[in-house]
Structure formats: C-alpha cells, structure tokens
Design a protein around this motif. Sequence first.
Motif, PDB file in Angstrom:
ATOM      1  N   THR A 281    -149.045  -4.106 -36.819  1.00  0.00           N
ATOM      2  CA  THR A 281    -147.901  -4.209 -36.160  1.00  0.00           C
ATOM      3  C   THR A 281    -148.033  -5.392 -35.319  1.00  0.00           C
ATOM      4  O   THR A 281    -146.856  -6.014 -35.148  1.00  0.00           O
ATOM      5  CB  THR A 281    -147.744  -2.736 -35.302  1.00  0.00           C
ATOM      6  N   ILE A 282    -149.083  -5.560 -34.804  1.00  0.00           N
ATOM      7  CA  ILE A 282    -148.973  -6.731 -33.739  1.00  0.00           C
ATOM      8  C   ILE A 282    -148.827  -8.078 -34.688  1.00  0.00           C
ATOM      9  O   ILE A 282    -147.966  -8.988 -34.446  1.00  0.00           O
ATOM     10  CB  ILE A 282    -150.461  -6.853 -33.300  1.00  0.00           C
ATOM     11  N   LEU A 285    -145.166  -8.414 -35.442  1.00  0.00           N
ATOM     12  CA  LEU A 285    -144.226  -8.612 -34.499  1.00  0.00           C
ATOM     13  C   LEU A 285    -144.512 -10.121 -34.111  1.00  0.00           C
ATOM     14  O   LEU A 285    -143.490 -10.931 -33.645  1.00  0.00           O
ATOM     15  CB  LEU A 285    -144.682  -8.000 -33.294  1.00  0.00           C
ATOM     16  N   VAL A 286    -145.732 -10.533 -34.170  1.00  0.00           N
ATOM     17  CA  VAL A 286    -145.771 -12.210 -33.762  1.00  0.00           C
ATOM     18  C   VAL A 286    -144.959 -12.796 -34.907  1.00  0.00           C
ATOM     19  O   VAL A 286    -144.362 -13.696 -34.522  1.00  0.00           O
ATOM     20  CB  VAL A 286    -147.474 -12.216 -33.849  1.00  0.00           C
ATOM     21  N   SER A 289    -141.497 -13.059 -34.304  1.00  0.00           N
ATOM     22  CA  SER A 289    -141.008 -13.470 -33.331  1.00  0.00           C
ATOM     23  C   SER A 289    -141.163 -15.208 -33.597  1.00  0.00           C
ATOM     24  O   SER A 289    -140.486 -15.935 -32.757  1.00  0.00           O
ATOM     25  CB  SER A 289    -141.742 -13.273 -32.004  1.00  0.00           C
ATOM     26  N   MET A 290    -142.176 -15.697 -34.360  1.00  0.00           N
ATOM     27  CA  MET A 290    -142.413 -16.966 -34.514  1.00  0.00           C
ATOM     28  C   MET A 290    -141.057 -17.917 -35.366  1.00  0.00           C
ATOM     29  O   MET A 290    -140.907 -18.866 -34.998  1.00  0.00           O
ATOM     30  CB  MET A 290    -143.777 -17.212 -35.453  1.00  0.00           C
ATOM     31  N   LYS A 292    -137.898 -17.070 -35.531  1.00  0.00           N
ATOM     32  CA  LYS A 292    -136.809 -16.673 -34.926  1.00  0.00           C
ATOM     33  C   LYS A 292    -135.576 -16.972 -35.649  1.00  0.00           C
ATOM     34  O   LYS A 292    -135.365 -18.158 -36.012  1.00  0.00           O
ATOM     35  CB  LYS A 292    -136.650 -16.763 -33.431  1.00  0.00           C
TER      36      LYS A 292
ATOM     37  N   PHE B 138    -148.830 -14.747 -26.675  1.00  0.00           N
ATOM     38  CA  PHE B 138    -147.908 -14.551 -27.740  1.00  0.00           C
ATOM     39  C   PHE B 138    -146.299 -14.502 -26.856  1.00  0.00           C
ATOM     40  O   PHE B 138    -145.339 -15.016 -27.735  1.00  0.00           O
ATOM     41  CB  PHE B 138    -147.891 -13.135 -28.726  1.00  0.00           C
ATOM     42  N   TRP B 142    -144.207 -17.415 -28.310  1.00  0.00           N
ATOM     43  CA  TRP B 142    -143.092 -17.112 -29.159  1.00  0.00           C
ATOM     44  C   TRP B 142    -142.121 -15.831 -28.594  1.00  0.00           C
ATOM     45  O   TRP B 142    -141.347 -15.596 -29.418  1.00  0.00           O
ATOM     46  CB  TRP B 142    -143.398 -16.662 -30.248  1.00  0.00           C
ATOM     47  N   GLU B 143    -142.234 -15.688 -27.182  1.00  0.00           N
ATOM     48  CA  GLU B 143    -141.754 -14.484 -26.521  1.00  0.00           C
ATOM     49  C   GLU B 143    -141.647 -13.260 -27.317  1.00  0.00           C
ATOM     50  O   GLU B 143    -140.509 -12.611 -27.600  1.00  0.00           O
ATOM     51  CB  GLU B 143    -139.872 -14.992 -26.528  1.00  0.00           C
ATOM     52  N   THR B 144    -142.962 -12.897 -28.106  1.00  0.00           N
ATOM     53  CA  THR B 144    -142.993 -11.812 -28.829  1.00  0.00           C
ATOM     54  C   THR B 144    -143.106 -10.707 -27.697  1.00  0.00           C
ATOM     55  O   THR B 144    -143.622 -10.670 -26.545  1.00  0.00           O
ATOM     56  CB  THR B 144    -144.484 -11.847 -29.421  1.00  0.00           C
ATOM     57  N   ILE B 149    -147.057  -4.650 -28.349  1.00  0.00           N
ATOM     58  CA  ILE B 149    -148.221  -5.370 -28.462  1.00  0.00           C
ATOM     59  C   ILE B 149    -149.241  -4.881 -27.321  1.00  0.00           C
ATOM     60  O   ILE B 149    -150.617  -4.137 -27.706  1.00  0.00           O
ATOM     61  CB  ILE B 149    -148.320  -6.970 -28.360  1.00  0.00           C
ATOM     62  N   MET B 152    -150.253  -1.335 -28.437  1.00  0.00           N
ATOM     63  CA  MET B 152    -150.967  -1.195 -29.864  1.00  0.00           C
ATOM     64  C   MET B 152    -152.798  -1.616 -29.333  1.00  0.00           C
ATOM     65  O   MET B 152    -153.447  -1.043 -29.764  1.00  0.00           O
ATOM     66  CB  MET B 152    -150.619  -2.449 -30.706  1.00  0.00           C
TER      67      MET B 152
END
Lengths: 311, 360
Positions: A281-282, A285-286, A289-290, A292, B138, B142-144, B149, B152
């Motif tokens: 999941t992390i 998400l990363v 977002s990378m 975009k 993060f 990258w505005e994650t 997070i 998690m």
Amino acid sequence: MDFMTSFLAAAVVAGTPLLFATLGEIITERAGNLNLGVEGMMLMGAVIGFKIGLITGNPILALLAAMFAGSMGALIFAVLTISLRANQVVSGLALTIFGTGFSAFIGKDLVGQVTPNAIKLFFKPLEIPGLANIPILGKALFSQDLFIYLGYLTAIILGIYLYKTRKGLNLIAVGENPGAADAASINITLYKYAHVLLGGALCGLGGVYLSLVYVPAWQENVTAGRGWIAVALVIFAAWNPFKALVGAYLFGGMDIIGFRLQGTSIQISQYFIDMLPYLVTIAVLVVVSMRKSKKNAPPKGLGVPYFREER
Amino acid sequence: MLYKVVKRSEITQGKSFGIRTAAIILALLTSAVFIMILNLNPLEVYASLIKGAFGSNYRIKQTIITAIPLVITSLGIAIAFKMKFWNIGGEGQIMMGAFAASFFALRYPDLPKPILLSLMMIAGMVAGGLWALIPAFFKAQWETNETIITLMMNYIAIKWVTYLQYGPWRDKGALGFPKIPNFSDNAILPNFLGIHIGWIFALILIIVVYIFMKHSKLGYEIAVLGESENTARYAGINVKRTIIIALLISGGLCGLAGMIQASAVSNTLNVEVSGGVGFTAIITTWLASLSAPFILLASILFAALIQGGSFIQTAFGIPAAAAMILEGMILFFVLGSEFFIKYKLTKNGSAKSAAGKGEI
C-alpha cells in the motif's frame, strides 16, 4: 482445481470486503468528502449485520441491516462535515474510533457465535454455467457465492452510473468544482448526503461479508485494518469503480499469500508476509504520487467543505 | 431560510473554551440516554466512572500514569497537526521508540542506571523520529498522502514487535509463554513522589513545546505552513526542511512516550506497549485545539475516562468498549461545536453580517 486457480479463487474471496469498502469510499470521495471512517463503518455493518443474521437467519435482512448500520455511521460524518463543515480528516478518525467501540460493545455477547446454517447455505458457491469453463479464471471468478457476484455487479453498476448517467456526471462535477455545479443548479447538499450515505452502506456490506461469510463467526475487530487498505485502494484505483475490481482482488491475494506459502518450501517468517499488504500500500501510494498525472488526480474539491457564502 | 450562517470575525478564548465545554457536556448527556437504554442509571454510572478514576490515592496515581504517555504523544501529534500533517502514526512511533529503548535495555542490562536510561531515551526518540521521517520524506518530496502511510506504518511496527516477541527476543525461560525478558532494574525509570518520573518529563515538555510553538522561528514556520503552503513559500520558508524537522520532533516525542511505557510501565517490550495511546492522543490533541497547556487538561480527562471505564466494566458489567464509544461521542460533539466557534447564526433580514459579506 490446480494451485493457481484455487489461489485466485481465494484471492477473490479475500478481496470482496475490500471491493465493497473501496467502492463505498470512491462514491464518497467523488462527492468531495474524504471519509476516513471506513474501518468504523465496516465494523458497524459487520456487527449489526451479523446480529440480525443470527436472530432472523435471513441473509437479505442481514445485508440490509449492515447497509443501514454503515449508512448511519456515514450520516454522523455527513452531518459533521457537510452541514457543520467540520474537519473531514478528524471527523473520519472519530467515526473509526466510535465504530470500533460500537462493534466491540454490541459484539460482546456475540463472541464465539457462528453464522447460522441457513445463511451459510445461501452463500455457498454457485457455478455459472458456461463462464465457469473458461480456463484458470473461470473457476476462480464464476464458481463463487452470491455475495461475490453482488460485488461484481455493484462495481459495474457504479461504473456505469458514474460515467454514463446524468446523475453520475453531476456527482463528478460536485466533487471537482462544487461552485460551478451549484451555479448549474445541482443540489450540492443533497448530492453529498446521498453519496456519503450510499458509501457508508457499501462499507457496511464489506464488513458484513467478513463476519457472516468470510470468517464466518463473530470475532472482535474482524476488519483488522482492511478499511484503511480500502482508503489506499481508492487512490490505487484512481477513483474508478472498474479499476477497484482489479485492485481489490490483487490486495485480496496479498492478504492470503502468507497462509498459502505455509507448508511450501519457501521459508519466510509469517510476520514479514503479514506486513506485505501494508508495505505494498505504501509503495503504491508513493509510486502514484511520484508520477502525478491529471488522469489519476483526486477530485479537486476533495476535503474542502463547500460553503455557498464563501464561494 | 429563516436563519443564515455568518462567519464570526473573532471570538474570545473564553467563549471558545465555553463552547467546547458545552459540547463535552452535551456528549455526556447524549451518552446518558444510551446508558438509560441499557437499563442503567446514568448518574450512578458516571459517579462510578469518577470514583474509578479519582476515588482513592491508588486510583489517582493510576490515572496520572495513564495520562503521562497521552500528554507526551499529544504534544508530538500537535506539532504535526499544526502543520496540517495528519500524523496518525503515533501508535507505530511509540512502538518503534519502545523497541529501540528495549534493544539497549536488553543488550546492556548492567550499565550504570543514568547512562543506560539516557541511552534508552535517546534511542527511543531517534527511532520514533525516524519512523515518522519516512512518511515526512514522501510528503515533502512527492506530496504523498501521509494519513494512510503513517497508519500503514503502525501495522508494520506492530508486526515487527510481534515477530521479536514470538521469535528472536522470546524469553526462553518463560516456559513457552511468548514474552520478551523483563528489563534489569537499571533500565527502569525511578519513582518520584510515588509515580515514575515520566510525569516530570511530561510537565517540562508541555512548557518546552509551548515555547517552541509560540516563540521559536521553527514553531512559527510550522504554523505558517499549516495555514497555507503558498504563503510559506512566499515568506521564504523552506517547506521540505520544515516538514522533515517537524516530523522528526513529532515522532521523537511519540518515541519517548514508547520508551517511558516500556521502561516504567510494562518493564519489557510487548505488542501492548502502545495500548491505543497513539489514537487516543489524536482526540486529546484536537480537543485541546493543538494548544500545549490544554493538552494536559484533555489528557487527564481521557486518562480518567480510560481508568473509570475499566472500573465500570467490573462494577456494572459494561464492556470497556463503552469508554471508546464515549470518546468517539465527545469528539463528534466537539467537532460539531467548532461550527459555532467559526460561524454564528443570525436572523435573516437583520443588519448586514459582521464579516461584511453582502447577500448573494
């Protein structure tokens, strides 16, 4: 069934609660409301649905009760965030705390109870003739229980609703730019309330699948963080109900992989495999977002309370 | 519409405190209705709740011991929240702080007490800070989305400690019971006035964090960044750096709370060491509107609810989860009440609104 097919079939089963919750959160976020109470609403649905199922032995009533419970949780969130313009993040957290307490409280007397046979029978796997004969995937996808078919159906209906109907397009407008939607005389408050409540009802269904069909018995905190994975899956699915189908079953597969690897020659500690869904999941998400892109962006009005006077 | 909503220009601190207090009272009244549905007398239940929390010297001590990690974690969370960085990973940061402190406690049990305890404290803060640094990095890069997070990472921390408890750190002398060995005496925080000295740390940290938030440059930068990232950029604030440092502090405080819990309360590391503090602290932080002195009040209130909650469980057979429902209820009402802090209702047709906005 060979190993692959049985693994895929089990992944679909494990992914079903995630699918309902993800769809619920997609619809909620499309209305511009970020409801982090998914876990709480799932638990409320899980416990009320299970209790009603236990009392009546009627699967339909149990599902309806779960939807009702989930949407009541969502109603609290809706009143706070839509009418009273409270902070959405904290309101969602409050709902998760409340829902967790609520389910533990109601479920206190249910611990150890098992799903009644009438309901177990109702949700036993049914093969769909023809489709079930597709190699590998056929048995995995089309030899499942009715609840899982309801999941496919819900995803498809929501996808069509969102992209092909006037109301669905209005909903997208509400989430993207409530000011403009308001100017086009769309009833913002009504749209927000209706979809936040619908989202809650779907989360309730995801919860009751866990307690009534997946386990199938009552255990405290039956969701074990799945509601949060669903919140992440929404981003993974880029707010698209069709993509949610893929995402949910993928994560369902990760949920069971540790169990499946036991007894094979692969030696990894159970606890590390249990970390997998969270780590992935992390990572998802990363990565999202990378890179975009406009297509995968959240609704622009997400998390911002709409206030006509401040337009 | 008969009434319309108007933005308040400003509100006195006293009035805002009053509205919040009224919200808590309303939450208690609403909960009383539910207690009556359970066929119990709400007055009796609340009276026992108070008795369970403050009824004797022993219970007062227990309530204070419960409040200590809440205060320290809330202070940490408040720093992140001020920046609108939704750190809901307090639970994991506490776990990792406790883990790192335990590493030194178990590995060097015979070091002199002051040295060992200092080592454990530093290790706890560093580990908690690093655990919070990951989502902060993060976010800055990258505005994650940090909410998911940090959450998690709670689960990952819990699995990690479970692995240690059932695997490599398991006490072989515990007759098959899956636990980590107890710390040596040198690794346990001393008492002062009958309670472990964590309470002194908590009080000092309240003052330190208050001064940091109100009177330091970094504290100011955090507040500006929380208001608007664009403003922060225009003002020449290094956004990435601010996020990273703020979260190191935020996680570091949570890690310190973990060290204190492992050392003084459980005297070892186990999966229950955080005990939901990371989540409860979110409520207390919000209840205190992120202000350090009010965090003390809110933490004591919630520590009393937790202690009183376990007392009414034995006295009335009400599940301890009832306290969680009450916590959720209080938070709902306080969140709702903020509407009346920000806005007021005026009769339609009265003079132009205070904020000077015209009719639309």
